[in-house]
Design a protein around this motif. Sequence first.
Motif, PDB file in Angstrom:
ATOM      1  N   VAL A  52       0.723  -1.190  -0.182  1.00  8.49           N
ATOM      2  CA  VAL A  52      -0.128  -0.118   0.121  1.00  8.49           C
ATOM      3  C   VAL A  52       0.839   1.182  -0.038  1.00  8.49           C
ATOM      4  O   VAL A  52       1.652   1.327   0.976  1.00  8.49           O
ATOM      5  N   LEU A  53       0.584   2.048  -1.013  1.00  8.93           N
ATOM      6  CA  LEU A  53       1.501   3.443  -1.109  1.00  8.93           C
ATOM      7  C   LEU A  53       0.551   4.472  -0.542  1.00  8.93           C
ATOM      8  O   LEU A  53      -0.701   4.520  -0.082  1.00  8.93           O
ATOM      9  N   LYS A  54       1.457   5.549  -0.210  1.00 14.02           N
ATOM     10  CA  LYS A  54       0.903   6.791   0.087  1.00 14.02           C
ATOM     11  C   LYS A  54       0.256   6.823   1.679  1.00 14.02           C
ATOM     12  O   LYS A  54       0.427   5.824   2.361  1.00 14.02           O
ATOM     13  N   ASP A  55       0.154   8.008   2.333  1.00 16.63           N
ATOM     14  CA  ASP A  55      -0.427   8.086   3.621  1.00 16.63           C
ATOM     15  C   ASP A  55      -1.647   8.600   3.799  1.00 16.63           C
ATOM     16  O   ASP A  55      -2.265   9.364   2.832  1.00 16.63           O
ATOM     17  N   GLY A  56      -2.357   8.551   4.860  1.00 18.82           N
ATOM     18  CA  GLY A  56      -3.626   9.228   5.099  1.00 18.82           C
ATOM     19  C   GLY A  56      -4.764   8.299   4.882  1.00 18.82           C
ATOM     20  O   GLY A  56      -4.722   7.209   4.799  1.00 18.82           O
ATOM     21  N   PHE A  57      -6.077   8.838   4.454  1.00 18.01           N
ATOM     22  CA  PHE A  57      -7.062   8.289   4.281  1.00 18.01           C
ATOM     23  C   PHE A  57      -7.351   7.661   2.753  1.00 18.01           C
ATOM     24  O   PHE A  57      -8.180   6.973   2.586  1.00 18.01           O
ATOM     25  N   HIS A  58      -6.324   8.210   2.055  1.00 16.65           N
ATOM     26  CA  HIS A  58      -6.454   7.835   0.629  1.00 16.65           C
ATOM     27  C   HIS A  58      -5.340   7.100   0.278  1.00 16.65           C
ATOM     28  O   HIS A  58      -3.954   7.795   0.077  1.00 16.65           O
ATOM     29  N   ARG A  59      -5.094   5.907  -0.151  1.00 20.67           N
ATOM     30  CA  ARG A  59      -4.186   4.994  -0.296  1.00 20.67           C
ATOM     31  C   ARG A  59      -4.124   4.595  -1.811  1.00 20.67           C
ATOM     32  O   ARG A  59      -5.248   4.722  -2.459  1.00 20.67           O
ATOM     33  N   ASP A  60      -2.927   3.902  -2.346  1.00 22.31           N
ATOM     34  CA  ASP A  60      -3.067   2.959  -3.434  1.00 22.31           C
ATOM     35  C   ASP A  60      -2.351   1.712  -3.243  1.00 22.31           C
ATOM     36  O   ASP A  60      -1.317   1.288  -2.627  1.00 22.31           O
ATOM     37  N   LEU A  61      -3.253   0.859  -3.631  1.00 26.71           N
ATOM     38  CA  LEU A  61      -3.044  -0.732  -3.652  1.00 26.71           C
ATOM     39  C   LEU A  61      -2.424  -1.025  -4.799  1.00 26.71           C
ATOM     40  O   LEU A  61      -2.860  -0.943  -5.879  1.00 26.71           O
ATOM     41  N   LEU A  62      -1.120  -1.628  -4.619  1.00 26.64           N
ATOM     42  CA  LEU A  62      -0.192  -2.073  -5.679  1.00 26.64           C
ATOM     43  C   LEU A  62       0.074  -3.378  -5.562  1.00 26.64           C
ATOM     44  O   LEU A  62       0.697  -3.926  -4.640  1.00 26.64           O
ATOM     45  N   ILE A  63      -0.147  -4.010  -6.757  1.00 24.99           N
ATOM     46  CA  ILE A  63      -0.016  -5.741  -6.694  1.00 24.99           C
ATOM     47  C   ILE A  63       1.084  -6.021  -7.872  1.00 24.99           C
ATOM     48  O   ILE A  63       0.688  -5.521  -9.025  1.00 24.99           O
ATOM     49  N   LYS A  64       2.078  -6.605  -7.697  1.00 25.12           N
ATOM     50  CA  LYS A  64       3.107  -6.938  -8.700  1.00 25.12           C
ATOM     51  C   LYS A  64       3.104  -8.614  -8.645  1.00 25.12           C
ATOM     52  O   LYS A  64       3.064  -9.145  -7.533  1.00 25.12           O
ATOM     53  N   VAL A  65       3.281  -9.204  -9.804  1.00 26.41           N
ATOM     54  CA  VAL A  65       3.431 -10.688  -9.964  1.00 26.41           C
ATOM     55  C   VAL A  65       4.680 -10.699 -10.905  1.00 26.41           C
ATOM     56  O   VAL A  65       4.728 -10.198 -12.083  1.00 26.41           O
ATOM     57  N   LYS A  66       5.329 -11.603 -10.342  1.00 29.03           N
ATOM     58  CA  LYS A  66       6.629 -12.027 -10.893  1.00 29.03           C
ATOM     59  C   LYS A  66       6.535 -13.688 -11.494  1.00 29.03           C
ATOM     60  O   LYS A  66       6.345 -14.432 -10.412  1.00 29.03           O
ATOM     61  N   PHE A  67       6.762 -13.906 -12.674  1.00 32.90           N
ATOM     62  CA  PHE A  67       6.938 -15.443 -12.959  1.00 32.90           C
ATOM     63  C   PHE A  67       8.156 -16.134 -12.907  1.00 32.90           C
ATOM     64  O   PHE A  67       8.331 -17.288 -13.451  1.00 32.90           O
ATOM     65  N   GLY A  68       9.065 -15.221 -12.091  1.00 32.34           N
ATOM     66  CA  GLY A  68      10.193 -15.845 -12.122  1.00 32.34           C
ATOM     67  C   GLY A  68      11.296 -15.819 -13.524  1.00 32.34           C
ATOM     68  O   GLY A  68      11.393 -14.889 -14.153  1.00 32.34           O
ATOM     69  N   GLU A  69      11.826 -17.009 -13.769  1.00 27.87           N
ATOM     70  CA  GLU A  69      12.586 -17.131 -15.089  1.00 27.87           C
ATOM     71  C   GLU A  69      11.748 -17.054 -16.283  1.00 27.87           C
ATOM     72  O   GLU A  69      10.644 -16.792 -16.426  1.00 27.87           O
ATOM     73  N   SER A  70      12.283 -16.547 -17.398  1.00 30.16           N
ATOM     74  CA  SER A  70      11.732 -16.296 -18.760  1.00 30.16           C
ATOM     75  C   SER A  70      10.633 -17.335 -19.055  1.00 30.16           C
ATOM     76  O   SER A  70      11.094 -18.565 -19.185  1.00 30.16           O
ATOM     77  N   ILE A  71       9.393 -17.104 -19.455  1.00 32.16           N
ATOM     78  CA  ILE A  71       8.583 -18.090 -19.659  1.00 32.16           C
ATOM     79  C   ILE A  71       7.979 -17.797 -21.279  1.00 32.16           C
ATOM     80  O   ILE A  71       7.557 -16.510 -21.559  1.00 32.16           O
ATOM     81  N   GLU A  72       8.277 -18.648 -21.863  1.00 32.36           N
ATOM     82  CA  GLU A  72       8.044 -18.607 -23.619  1.00 32.36           C
ATOM     83  C   GLU A  72       6.686 -18.341 -23.705  1.00 32.36           C
ATOM     84  O   GLU A  72       5.591 -19.137 -22.870  1.00 32.36           O
ATOM     85  N   ASP A  73       6.096 -17.244 -24.532  1.00 30.10           N
ATOM     86  CA  ASP A  73       4.787 -17.165 -24.923  1.00 30.10           C
ATOM     87  C   ASP A  73       3.886 -16.433 -23.627  1.00 30.10           C
ATOM     88  O   ASP A  73       2.638 -16.415 -23.978  1.00 30.10           O
ATOM     89  N   LEU A  74       4.590 -15.695 -22.877  1.00 32.82           N
ATOM     90  CA  LEU A  74       3.832 -14.890 -21.889  1.00 32.82           C
ATOM     91  C   LEU A  74       3.116 -13.851 -22.532  1.00 32.82           C
ATOM     92  O   LEU A  74       2.025 -13.343 -22.005  1.00 32.82           O
ATOM     93  N   GLN A  75       3.641 -13.474 -23.716  1.00 33.26           N
ATOM     94  CA  GLN A  75       2.914 -12.337 -24.165  1.00 33.26           C
ATOM     95  C   GLN A  75       1.684 -12.772 -24.813  1.00 33.26           C
ATOM     96  O   GLN A  75       0.936 -11.707 -25.077  1.00 33.26           O
ATOM     97  N   THR A  76       1.272 -13.999 -24.909  1.00 35.82           N
ATOM     98  CA  THR A  76      -0.078 -14.365 -25.238  1.00 35.82           C
ATOM     99  C   THR A  76      -1.110 -14.524 -24.030  1.00 35.82           C
ATOM    100  O   THR A  76      -2.187 -14.725 -24.312  1.00 35.82           O
ATOM    101  N   CYS A  77      -0.476 -14.227 -22.953  1.00 38.57           N
ATOM    102  CA  CYS A  77      -1.226 -14.508 -21.701  1.00 38.57           C
ATOM    103  C   CYS A  77      -1.628 -13.021 -21.055  1.00 38.57           C
ATOM    104  O   CYS A  77      -1.039 -12.150 -21.085  1.00 38.57           O
TER     105      CYS A  77
END
Length: 276
Positions: A52-77
């Motif tokens: 969660v970013l920022k302070d106060g009553f108004h925040r930003d929820l940031l979600i990051k997903v990493k698939f580890g090593e290079s995955i072929e054809d991830l561009q189609t997903c």
Amino acid sequence: MAARVAAVRAVAWLLLGAATGLTRGPPAALSAARSDAGTRAMCSEIILRQEVLKDGFHRDLLIKVKFGESIEDLQTCRLLIKQDIPAGLFVDPYELASLRERNITEAVMVSENFDLEAPNYLSKESEVLIYARQDSQCVDCFQAFLPVHYRYHRPHSHDGETSIVVNHPDLLMFCDQAGSRGMIRFRFDSFDKTIEFPILKCWAHSKVEAPCALENEDICQWNKMKYKSVYKNVTLQVPVGLTIHTSLVCSVTLFVTILCSTLILVAIFKYGHFSL
């Protein structure tokens, strides 16, 4: 002559076994199990980071997903994040519409009869679908952004804070098999076999129906993915009032209201121009 016939039959059986994998025999089943285990062992873990970013009553929820090593054809997903919003928070659907118009995020409210002004104790949990985008700085990474806001809470008798827990989201994945090299289809006489995306074979454990994209109402069968979270559930601390301050707050509020109203009336009668 008999030797030639036997040789031809042997070659035919070898070709058929290579094409079909001899799926009906116990050795083939053992080989397939070893292959699945090997494929899973070669898969990198899906790592989810929620902050969660920022302070106060108004925040930003940031979600990051990493698939580890290079995955072929991830561009189609495509990746869809299904996030539950607790009763202590709310997401403004009008703000989401504005962000979509400016191409900042792709998120939509699922819950209906949503009251933005309701306090925490009169609210229910809601649900948001966020279509994650690929990170320009990471080939095998996706990220999603969602603005969230605190609701008003009941005052407490002792502690001046209350906690809000944001649970981990559901991670859904859909890969376009039609235009991908990750889906290879070949035919040997009447035998037809399909090789699926390794990432789905590794971590998909169920099917979930959800809109294919934000701009249309078509429903797709998304794969619910297993993942490993960097942190535990996000916990937010919300400041609340104290019940022992009720008399003081009411008295000061009433005094300021009367004072300001009096000053306004004096200014009106002193500087105002009235005509009958």
